[in-house]
Scaffold this motif. Structure first.
Motif, PDB file in Angstrom:
ATOM      1  N   VAL A   1     -17.119 -87.939  82.717  1.00 24.93           N
ATOM      2  CA  VAL A   1     -17.091 -89.021  81.735  1.00 24.93           C
ATOM      3  C   VAL A   1     -18.442 -89.065  81.021  1.00 24.93           C
ATOM      4  CG1 VAL A   1     -17.864 -90.805  83.369  1.00 24.93           C
ATOM      5  CG2 VAL A   1     -16.504 -91.470  81.376  1.00 24.93           C
TER       6      VAL A   1
ATOM      7  N   ASP B   1     -13.540 -82.597  75.552  1.00 24.74           N
ATOM      8  CA  ASP B   1     -12.329 -83.183  76.107  1.00 24.74           C
ATOM      9  C   ASP B   1     -12.528 -84.304  77.132  1.00 24.74           C
ATOM     10  OD1 ASP B   1     -13.431 -81.622  78.085  1.00 24.74           O
ATOM     11  OD2 ASP B   1     -11.588 -80.573  78.576  1.00 24.74           O
ATOM     12  N   LYS B   2     -13.752 -84.769  77.317  1.00 26.80           N
ATOM     13  CA  LYS B   2     -13.989 -85.806  78.321  1.00 26.80           C
ATOM     14  C   LYS B   2     -13.933 -87.192  77.687  1.00 26.80           C
ATOM     15  CE  LYS B   2     -14.724 -82.779  81.513  1.00 26.80           C
ATOM     16  NZ  LYS B   2     -13.773 -81.729  81.327  1.00 26.80           N
ATOM     17  N   PRO B   3     -13.519 -88.199  78.452  1.00 22.96           N
ATOM     18  CA  PRO B   3     -13.494 -89.568  77.907  1.00 22.96           C
ATOM     19  C   PRO B   3     -14.912 -90.059  77.616  1.00 22.96           C
ATOM     20  CG  PRO B   3     -12.907 -89.567  80.244  1.00 22.96           C
ATOM     21  CD  PRO B   3     -13.039 -88.134  79.830  1.00 22.96           C
ATOM     22  N   ILE B   4     -15.012 -90.869  76.571  1.00 23.98           N
ATOM     23  CA  ILE B   4     -16.297 -91.406  76.135  1.00 23.98           C
ATOM     24  C   ILE B   4     -16.188 -92.927  76.102  1.00 23.98           C
ATOM     25  CG2 ILE B   4     -18.010 -91.469  74.288  1.00 23.98           C
ATOM     26  CD1 ILE B   4     -16.568 -88.844  73.232  1.00 23.98           C
ATOM     27  N   ILE B   5     -17.081 -93.599  76.807  1.00 24.43           N
ATOM     28  CA  ILE B   5     -17.190 -95.050  76.736  1.00 24.43           C
ATOM     29  C   ILE B   5     -18.475 -95.339  75.969  1.00 24.43           C
ATOM     30  CG2 ILE B   5     -17.390 -97.206  78.031  1.00 24.43           C
ATOM     31  CD1 ILE B   5     -14.744 -95.693  78.522  1.00 24.43           C
TER      32      ILE B   5
ATOM     33  N   ARG C   1     -11.502 -89.545  71.221  1.00 19.44           N
ATOM     34  CA  ARG C   1     -11.573 -89.890  72.649  1.00 19.44           C
ATOM     35  C   ARG C   1     -12.533 -91.037  72.921  1.00 19.44           C
ATOM     36  NH1 ARG C   1     -14.434 -86.417  74.743  1.00 19.44           N
ATOM     37  NH2 ARG C   1     -14.882 -85.204  72.925  1.00 19.44           N
ATOM     38  N   LEU C   2     -13.321 -91.401  71.930  1.00 17.17           N
ATOM     39  CA  LEU C   2     -14.332 -92.432  72.110  1.00 17.17           C
ATOM     40  C   LEU C   2     -13.689 -93.810  72.189  1.00 17.17           C
ATOM     41  CD1 LEU C   2     -17.736 -92.592  70.518  1.00 17.17           C
ATOM     42  CD2 LEU C   2     -16.272 -94.572  70.272  1.00 17.17           C
ATOM     43  N   GLN C   3     -14.059 -94.563  73.214  1.00 19.52           N
ATOM     44  CA  GLN C   3     -13.607 -95.940  73.375  1.00 19.52           C
ATOM     45  C   GLN C   3     -14.805 -96.847  73.158  1.00 19.52           C
ATOM     46  OE1 GLN C   3     -10.396 -97.066  74.025  1.00 19.52           O
ATOM     47  NE2 GLN C   3      -9.971 -94.943  73.493  1.00 19.52           N
TER      48      GLN C   3
ATOM     49  N   HIS D   1     -15.942 -96.733  65.692  1.00 21.41           N
ATOM     50  CA  HIS D   1     -14.744 -95.913  65.498  1.00 21.41           C
ATOM     51  C   HIS D   1     -14.722 -95.302  64.101  1.00 21.41           C
ATOM     52  CE1 HIS D   1     -12.440 -98.187  68.862  1.00 21.41           C
ATOM     53  NE2 HIS D   1     -13.361 -97.376  69.328  1.00 21.41           N
TER      54      HIS D   1
END
Length: 130
Positions: free
Chosen positions: A28, A90-94, A119-121, A105
Motif C-alpha cells: 500500500v 497497481d497498489k492502492p493509494i491512500i 487507484r488513489l483514494q 482526484h
C-alpha cells in the motif's frame, strides 16, 4: 536540513525513513500533503505496523500538489513513468489531505486515460453546506 531542502525543491518524494518497502514493492502507498495530514498518515502507518507487521508500506509526501498532474497538464506535473515509480502501477493509494478530496482526484485523474492514477483514494474535508 539538506535532505529537506532537496525534498521541498522536488515537490514530492518517498520518505524512506518512514517506509518499509526498501527491498521491494509496497502493499500500500500512504501519501500526504500538508502538516496535519502528514502527522495523521505517519500515525496511521505506525498503527498499521503494530497490527500488520508484514505489510509493506511506502510513505510519499507531497509539497507541490501540481506534481500530481500529468506533465502534459502542468509544468510541475509528473510523467507517467515518474508517477508509477512513486505510486506503483497497481497498489492502492491512500492520500491524506485537509482540503476537498475532489481536488486531489481532479489533479490526479486529468482528462486522459491513466490506468494507474484512479487507484488513489483521497481523504479530506467534506462540507455539509452548499
Amino acid at each position: 536540513m539538506d535532505a529537506a531542502v532537496v525534498h521541498c525543491t522536488e515537490g514530492i518524494g518517498i520518505w524512506q525513513w518512514a517506509s518499509n518497502d526498501q527491498d521491494g514493492e509496497p502493499d500500500v502507498v500512504m501519501a500526504c500533503c500538508g502538516d496535519t495530514p502528514t502527522l495523521e498518515i505517519l500515525a496511521a502507518v505506525s498503527i498499521l505496523r503494530q497490527n500488520l507487521p508484514n505489510l509493506k508500506i511506502r510513505v510519499i509526501n507531497v509539497v507541490d500538489l501540481m506534481k500530481l498532474q500529468p506533465k502534459s497538464e502542468h509544468p510541475h506535473g509528473l510523467s507517467d513513468s515518474a508517477y508509477d515509480s512513486l505510486f506503483t502501477k497497481d497498489k492502492p493509494i491512500i492520500f491524506g489531505f485537509h482540503g476537498y478530496p475532489w481536488l486531489v482526484h481532479r489533479l490526479t485523474y486529468a482528462e486522459q486515460p491513466q490506468p494507474a492514477r484512479p487507484r488513489l483514494q483521497g481523504r479530506g474535508h467534506h462540507h455539509d453546506g452548499l
